[in-house]
Design a protein around this motif. Sequence first.
Motif, PDB file in Angstrom:
ATOM      1  N   LEU A 255     -19.299  -9.403  16.985  1.00 24.04           N
ATOM      2  CA  LEU A 255     -18.118  -9.823  17.345  1.00 24.04           C
ATOM      3  C   LEU A 255     -17.805 -10.374  18.781  1.00 24.04           C
ATOM      4  O   LEU A 255     -18.409  -9.848  19.760  1.00 24.04           O
ATOM      5  CB  LEU A 255     -16.805  -9.143  17.037  1.00 24.04           C
ATOM      6  CG  LEU A 255     -16.475  -8.617  15.497  1.00 24.04           C
ATOM      7  CD1 LEU A 255     -15.591  -7.615  15.332  1.00 24.04           C
ATOM      8  CD2 LEU A 255     -16.571  -9.673  14.561  1.00 24.04           C
ATOM      9  N   ASP A 258     -13.119 -11.971  22.065  1.00 23.32           N
ATOM     10  CA  ASP A 258     -11.745 -12.215  21.552  1.00 23.32           C
ATOM     11  C   ASP A 258     -11.466 -11.284  20.266  1.00 23.32           C
ATOM     12  O   ASP A 258     -10.165 -10.719  20.025  1.00 23.32           O
ATOM     13  CB  ASP A 258     -11.370 -13.731  21.288  1.00 23.32           C
ATOM     14  CG  ASP A 258     -11.316 -14.293  22.690  1.00 23.32           C
ATOM     15  OD1 ASP A 258     -10.790 -13.615  23.590  1.00 23.32           O
ATOM     16  OD2 ASP A 258     -11.419 -15.655  22.674  1.00 23.32           O
ATOM     17  N   HIS A 259     -12.350 -11.553  19.493  1.00 16.14           N
ATOM     18  CA  HIS A 259     -12.092 -10.905  17.922  1.00 16.14           C
ATOM     19  C   HIS A 259     -12.206  -9.327  18.095  1.00 16.14           C
ATOM     20  O   HIS A 259     -11.446  -8.635  17.483  1.00 16.14           O
ATOM     21  CB  HIS A 259     -13.297 -11.185  16.953  1.00 16.14           C
ATOM     22  CG  HIS A 259     -12.988 -12.599  16.875  1.00 16.14           C
ATOM     23  ND1 HIS A 259     -13.991 -13.277  15.621  1.00 16.14           N
ATOM     24  CD2 HIS A 259     -12.159 -13.661  16.775  1.00 16.14           C
ATOM     25  CE1 HIS A 259     -13.308 -14.610  15.460  1.00 16.14           C
ATOM     26  NE2 HIS A 259     -12.324 -14.655  16.169  1.00 16.14           N
ATOM     27  N   SER A 260     -12.942  -8.752  19.040  1.00 12.78           N
ATOM     28  CA  SER A 260     -13.136  -7.491  19.278  1.00 12.78           C
ATOM     29  C   SER A 260     -11.783  -6.821  19.927  1.00 12.78           C
ATOM     30  O   SER A 260     -10.949  -5.852  19.702  1.00 12.78           O
ATOM     31  CB  SER A 260     -14.050  -6.969  20.316  1.00 12.78           C
ATOM     32  OG  SER A 260     -15.398  -7.280  19.642  1.00 12.78           O
ATOM     33  N   LEU A 262      -8.698  -8.272  19.203  1.00 13.45           N
ATOM     34  CA  LEU A 262      -7.823  -8.414  18.258  1.00 13.45           C
ATOM     35  C   LEU A 262      -8.069  -7.153  17.410  1.00 13.45           C
ATOM     36  O   LEU A 262      -6.929  -6.580  17.181  1.00 13.45           O
ATOM     37  CB  LEU A 262      -8.255  -9.764  17.350  1.00 13.45           C
ATOM     38  CG  LEU A 262      -7.438 -10.964  17.707  1.00 13.45           C
ATOM     39  CD1 LEU A 262      -7.903 -11.963  16.317  1.00 13.45           C
ATOM     40  CD2 LEU A 262      -5.960 -10.677  17.499  1.00 13.45           C
ATOM     41  N   LEU A 298      -3.571  -9.254  11.689  1.00 17.75           N
ATOM     42  CA  LEU A 298      -4.342 -10.175  12.354  1.00 17.75           C
ATOM     43  C   LEU A 298      -3.960 -11.466  12.575  1.00 17.75           C
ATOM     44  O   LEU A 298      -4.294 -12.038  13.593  1.00 17.75           O
ATOM     45  CB  LEU A 298      -5.951 -10.056  11.662  1.00 17.75           C
ATOM     46  CG  LEU A 298      -6.590  -8.434  11.944  1.00 17.75           C
ATOM     47  CD1 LEU A 298      -7.901  -8.531  10.989  1.00 17.75           C
ATOM     48  CD2 LEU A 298      -7.323  -8.281  13.266  1.00 17.75           C
ATOM     49  N   SER A 302      -3.412 -12.908  16.202  1.00 22.35           N
ATOM     50  CA  SER A 302      -4.387 -14.150  16.927  1.00 22.35           C
ATOM     51  C   SER A 302      -3.025 -15.231  17.076  1.00 22.35           C
ATOM     52  O   SER A 302      -3.701 -15.883  18.348  1.00 22.35           O
ATOM     53  CB  SER A 302      -5.014 -14.736  15.694  1.00 22.35           C
ATOM     54  OG  SER A 302      -4.272 -14.929  14.516  1.00 22.35           O
ATOM     55  N   VAL A 309      -8.730 -18.003  14.773  1.00 17.91           N
ATOM     56  CA  VAL A 309      -9.206 -17.338  13.591  1.00 17.91           C
ATOM     57  C   VAL A 309      -9.082 -17.884  12.350  1.00 17.91           C
ATOM     58  O   VAL A 309      -8.086 -18.264  11.856  1.00 17.91           O
ATOM     59  CB  VAL A 309      -8.399 -15.805  13.508  1.00 17.91           C
ATOM     60  CG1 VAL A 309      -9.275 -15.101  12.276  1.00 17.91           C
ATOM     61  CG2 VAL A 309      -8.705 -14.964  14.842  1.00 17.91           C
ATOM     62  N   ASP A 313     -13.182 -15.881   8.902  1.00 21.06           N
ATOM     63  CA  ASP A 313     -13.166 -14.525  10.163  1.00 21.06           C
ATOM     64  C   ASP A 313     -12.098 -13.547   9.859  1.00 21.06           C
ATOM     65  O   ASP A 313     -12.214 -12.490   9.819  1.00 21.06           O
ATOM     66  CB  ASP A 313     -12.957 -15.464  11.471  1.00 21.06           C
ATOM     67  CG  ASP A 313     -14.130 -16.119  12.099  1.00 21.06           C
ATOM     68  OD1 ASP A 313     -15.211 -15.820  11.535  1.00 21.06           O
ATOM     69  OD2 ASP A 313     -13.944 -16.964  12.982  1.00 21.06           O
ATOM     70  N   LEU A 317     -12.621  -9.747   9.711  1.00 24.53           N
ATOM     71  CA  LEU A 317     -11.935  -8.840  10.544  1.00 24.53           C
ATOM     72  C   LEU A 317     -10.932  -7.574   9.906  1.00 24.53           C
ATOM     73  O   LEU A 317     -10.783  -6.701  10.153  1.00 24.53           O
ATOM     74  CB  LEU A 317     -11.215  -9.674  11.355  1.00 24.53           C
ATOM     75  CG  LEU A 317     -11.968 -10.598  12.568  1.00 24.53           C
ATOM     76  CD1 LEU A 317     -10.881 -11.481  13.345  1.00 24.53           C
ATOM     77  CD2 LEU A 317     -12.804  -9.570  13.436  1.00 24.53           C
TER      78      LEU A 317
END
Length: 760
Positions: A255, A258-260, A262, A298, A302, A309, A313, A317
């Motif tokens: 990931l 940013d996604h981590s 989140l 999420l 986001s 996202v 994604d 996630l």
Amino acid sequence: MAEQEAKIGSYESKREGGEDILYINYLGAPFVPNIADLPDVMAKTIDALIENPNVSRVVFVQQKNYNYNLEETSMLLEIAQLYNYFSKQERLLSREKIGGVEQFFPQRYNELFTFIMMLKQDPLAAYFEMKKILINARILLDNIGTRYKIDQAGYISLIERIVSLLENTVLIQKAMPWLSDYRKGDREIYGRIFSPDVIPNFTFTRLISDLPEDAEIVDQYEISGDGYDVSLVTILKKIDESKLIYHVIPPENTLSEDHSDLLNTARKVLIEHQPKAEEFTDTERTRQVFFNISKDLLQDLSQSKKINVNYSDLNKLATILVRHTIGFGLIEVLLQDKKLQDISLNAPISMTPIFVRHQDYDECISNILPSQEDTDSWAAKFRLVSGRPLDEANPILDTQLEIGKIRARIAIIQRPLSPDGLAYAIRRHREEPWTLPLFVQNKMMNSFTAGLMSFLIDGSRTMLIAGTRSSGKTSILGSLMLEIIPKYRIIVIEDSLELPVESLKDLKYDILRMKVRSALLKTTTEVSADDGIRTSLRLGDSCLIIGEVRSLEAQALYEAMRVGALANVVAGTIHGASPYAVFDRVVNDLNVPTTSFKATDIIAVANPIKTPDGLHQFKRLVQLSEVRKEWNKDPLDEKGFVDLLKYNVEKDELEPTEDLINGDSEIVKDIASNVKGWAGNWDAVYDNILLRAKIKQEIVDVAEKTKNYKILEAGFNTEANHAFHRISDEIREEIGLPLGERVFSDWQKWLNQKVKGKKI
């Protein structure tokens, strides 16, 4: 250390899972902390290690956690100890160490001071600096007056000792192959030596991301829970190691930052809303509810964080978030791999990588090192899922895990049985039941064996599937359940839910499952296995399937068989490597009377077969014997066991014995005696066994020819069996006997039409 309040670079040592771990905070830092690339990060780490000399791992805490393992930490600790030794014990910058000549003191002081400061930031540069100083000091020795030579020689001796101590460190020794190309300030060599495991901040389990340099790739493939949740598996081989490496990269470890971030934020929110114990009774529904909540959460996060996202994604996630909150972390990723059969987590868990058994590559060592926090959490969830205890008074827990179509048997032990703490053994079941054609294709048995076993099931015999651990007993029993004509009722009694009951229900079988108390437990609210068997007799005429004959239920089972309360198939599994071993276990270990054991008709033995090099083994059915009734004390001495099939090691398959070929099987003749046209007609009976064998082989051949392997699965197996019975009945009514040639011809037409007519 409260992550939100801790200063960048602050650190804390924690005792976890039998080891001390140094956590260094880099939350909010405008860079990704990295020992290899950043001199200040290396220096601060060594400063922290000077204060914490007993740690075995270093973890940089950020959006992702960066874990330096024992080997890497030990190299840094050695440098930290050397720095401490030079600055405190040796007092390297003191006048008595540097030397007494006033005119040399300032230069020597500056040289050693620079070395000391450089040692923490860049040990390689410090080493080369000392070698340079040594060369210059030797040159100076040749060019100074006699009265200064003793003093200069003393200084040279000090520098030589420093260089020698540096050269003896593991870090310098490890760097030696690349030092010829070294340039001052170049940190590329550190990149070869220090490579942290990257751990998402929402999990504690470590994963070695980099492929080992000294290994060759044997295989590579993808596994997936759904279209969004894809992991990459690489099988590697090291020359000097017998075990292969099972290297998996799950989506959570690829990931973006940013996604981590989140996921980490969302996990902190969800952790406050863990499901209640009663919700774990319907895990599938609970997971779906949490998945929907996760998606909404999420999406909101986001938008507030202005992180883009997309739909794919978001699903990925949310899946990962469920896995690492109410789920079982990377264990779920491993269970997505249909080629894995067993997963082992040995104590002490945090110091031992996960081992797996692969269908193609046998025992492998994985790149996953579970954390104590995660495994403790999983144990708590399994207690809730099973409703069974796991504590010092009950240090064993047998249960099962179901996630969608994935089914697995879970065995957990803890202290005092396991002195080093929790340990897990996980057996992954095939998502669809095994069938006899599948076993033929995989050479577990040949088609003749499959035909004979189908005949015995239709003949309502009592059968025990014996074998060692991991020999395939339960899978064979499951495949035999599919040979039972669906119009007959089946009662299944298990302490761990391993047999494919749900799949048979989907195929419209009349089937009832009873879950009984494990033989390992002394007291629970569950009914004992022997009471379960006695209860099943009150539920009407049924086939009876026992998951495993382990304990007192054996007496109840044989009582039922002896009084003739069961007129249909009775089958189960039992540990034993031969028919006599089964007799010994049933009579001597489980206290069933010797005469009662005669109620057993057939014993089929499955055992692994090893290759001569000892590196590979294959599951095989190696013996099928009938139990005759004319003996009194010892069936081995009194010829109570008669082999119907024996394993030919050269051909790698079972072959019919003379007793079976010549019609001397009492069990088969007893089946024939109750069928019109078969009594006294051995040729007709043997013809029917061969017919069934031919049908099983034809399914395999057509599957291979058309590449339509769906016809080997349970759904088509049930259709094919129904067609066989229907056509046999039609031929019997027409000519009096279901002659193999006629039945097979009509059945083959049905098969060809079925395969060509629609996609199975």
